[in-house]
Design an enzyme around this catalytic site. Structure first.
Site, PDB file in Angstrom:
ATOM      1  N   ASP A  11      -9.051   0.514   2.516  1.00 46.88           N
ATOM      2  CA  ASP A  11      -7.662   0.669   1.916  1.00 46.88           C
ATOM      3  C   ASP A  11      -7.696   0.820   0.376  1.00 46.88           C
ATOM      4  O   ASP A  11      -8.483   0.046  -0.238  1.00 46.88           O
ATOM      5  CB  ASP A  11      -6.747  -0.603   2.242  1.00 46.88           C
ATOM      6  CG  ASP A  11      -5.393  -0.515   2.090  1.00 46.88           C
ATOM      7  OD1 ASP A  11      -4.794   0.606   2.289  1.00 46.88           O
ATOM      8  OD2 ASP A  11      -4.846  -1.469   1.742  1.00 46.88           O
ATOM      9  N   ASP A  69      -4.413   0.062  -1.761  1.00 51.43           N
ATOM     10  CA  ASP A  69      -3.570  -0.841  -2.747  1.00 51.43           C
ATOM     11  C   ASP A  69      -3.905  -2.319  -2.138  1.00 51.43           C
ATOM     12  O   ASP A  69      -3.854  -2.459  -0.794  1.00 51.43           O
ATOM     13  CB  ASP A  69      -2.185  -0.473  -2.293  1.00 51.43           C
ATOM     14  CG  ASP A  69      -1.648   1.053  -3.059  1.00 51.43           C
ATOM     15  OD1 ASP A  69      -1.673   0.894  -4.248  1.00 51.43           O
ATOM     16  OD2 ASP A  69      -1.650   1.849  -2.230  1.00 51.43           O
ATOM     17  N   THR A  78      -5.677   5.260   3.624  1.00 55.01           N
ATOM     18  CA  THR A  78      -4.361   4.979   2.771  1.00 55.01           C
ATOM     19  C   THR A  78      -2.993   5.351   3.328  1.00 55.01           C
ATOM     20  O   THR A  78      -3.290   6.560   3.958  1.00 55.01           O
ATOM     21  CB  THR A  78      -4.410   5.129   1.184  1.00 55.01           C
ATOM     22  OG1 THR A  78      -3.456   4.652   0.567  1.00 55.01           O
ATOM     23  CG2 THR A  78      -4.858   6.596   1.139  1.00 55.01           C
ATOM     24  N   ASP A  89      -5.508  -4.845   4.131  1.00 51.03           N
ATOM     25  CA  ASP A  89      -4.789  -6.129   3.635  1.00 51.03           C
ATOM     26  C   ASP A  89      -3.671  -6.034   4.566  1.00 51.03           C
ATOM     27  O   ASP A  89      -2.934  -7.261   4.790  1.00 51.03           O
ATOM     28  CB  ASP A  89      -4.567  -6.214   2.140  1.00 51.03           C
ATOM     29  CG  ASP A  89      -3.597  -5.307   2.065  1.00 51.03           C
ATOM     30  OD1 ASP A  89      -2.314  -5.339   1.380  1.00 51.03           O
ATOM     31  OD2 ASP A  89      -3.808  -4.010   1.699  1.00 51.03           O
ATOM     32  N   ASN A  93      -0.679  -2.133   8.718  1.00 50.63           N
ATOM     33  CA  ASN A  93      -1.059  -0.590   9.021  1.00 50.63           C
ATOM     34  C   ASN A  93      -2.500  -0.439   8.719  1.00 50.63           C
ATOM     35  O   ASN A  93      -2.962   0.433   9.269  1.00 50.63           O
ATOM     36  CB  ASN A  93      -0.507  -0.033   7.686  1.00 50.63           C
ATOM     37  CG  ASN A  93      -0.756  -0.068   6.439  1.00 50.63           C
ATOM     38  OD1 ASN A  93      -1.020  -1.109   6.033  1.00 50.63           O
ATOM     39  ND2 ASN A  93      -1.347   0.978   5.581  1.00 50.63           N
TER      40      ASN A  93
END
Length: 266
Positions: free
Chosen positions: A8, A10, A42, A214, A217
């Site tokens: 991921d 962000d 992402t 994190d 999703n």
């Protein structure tokens, strides 16, 4: 043992200054040098994600729009694509009009909203994305989109998410990438589906994959991967299902995973 790593962006790959640190960059390069495929997974649009991927020197397919689009960096060939069902897109648009909700859609990798407001400005500032305002939003809803996104207060989004799922039905996937972002895609537009596709594309077993994230999703790809890793700064629910919890995004958590499980430096 591990041949594919999906990361991921962000709050995972990038730190709170929105940077890939030199230490993490070096770890990515070392993994690639060992023959490991390193990709990004992402919720961002391809246009936004590919800029970060190119900065890190990656030249493989990347997973974008939560998994609704997998696209090559090298020749920009689309490998996997799932558009929102048309009837669901129309229903969501009508729902957002009735509730006066801020709704964004993506057409040909461009972000559109009905009006310019602080939610739109803050979102595009965060992602470094250009945006377009289209007051006649209904004509956009008729066009294929990989993702629609509602921005509002976290508690309110938690309240309306079950309503939206019921209205739109099983054809869609509804998730959160951040507490105030509710994202709606095709039901096969998840990072988990995209990871399974990429594993097949590169001829490796899912047991040979690592997924690092994190937010909620990310849970589908953590569950699909041979090794599902949550960041130290991840939401508690993701840590609960993870096989391993690494350091935070401000402590080179991605580098720690690569060192420990790929480079065997620890």
């Amino acid at each position: 043992m591990y041949k594919l790593i999906a990361i991921d962006i962000d709050d995972t790959l990038i730190n709170d200054n929105r940077e890939v640190t030199p230490a993490t960059q070096q770890a990515l390069e070392q993994a690639v040098a060992q023959g490991v495929v390193v990709t990004l997974a992402t919720g961002r649009a391809y246009a936004s994600a590919q800029a970060i991927a190119r900065q890190t020197g990656l030249n493989v397919p990347i997973i974008t729009y939560q998994g609704a689009l997998v696209k090559n960096l090298l020749d920009e060939k689309v490998l996997y694509e799932r558009y929102m069902p048309q009837d669901a897109a129309h229903k969501l648009f009508e729902y957002c009009i009735q509730k006066n909700l801020h709704l964004q859609t993506y057409i040909d990798d461009k972000l559109y909203a009905r009006e310019e407001n602080q939610k739109l400005i803050d979102y595009t500032t965060l992602n470094g994305t250009a945006y377009y305002v289209e007051p006649d939003f209904s004509k956009l809803v008729a066009q294929p989109t990989p993702k629609m996104l509602i921005i509002d207060e976290p508690d309110y989004l938690d309240q309306i998410a079950p309503e939206i799922r019921e209205i739109l039905g099983d054809g869609v996937h509804v998730t959160k990438s951040k507490p105030n972002f509710l994202e709606i895609m095709h039901h096969e537009g998840t990072k988990g589906h995209a990871l399974k596709f990429l594993a097949g594309h590169f001829g490796c077993d899912l047991s040979q994959t690592i997924a690092i994230g994190d937010s909620w999703n990310d849970h589908e790809m953590l569950e699909a991967a041979g090794l599902g890793v949550a960041m130290a700064n991840a939401i508690p629910a993701l840590k609960d299902i993870a096989d391993y919890v690494t350091l935070s995004n401000n402590e080179d958590g991605v580098k720690h995973v690569i060192d420990k499980f790929v480079l065997n430096a620890e």
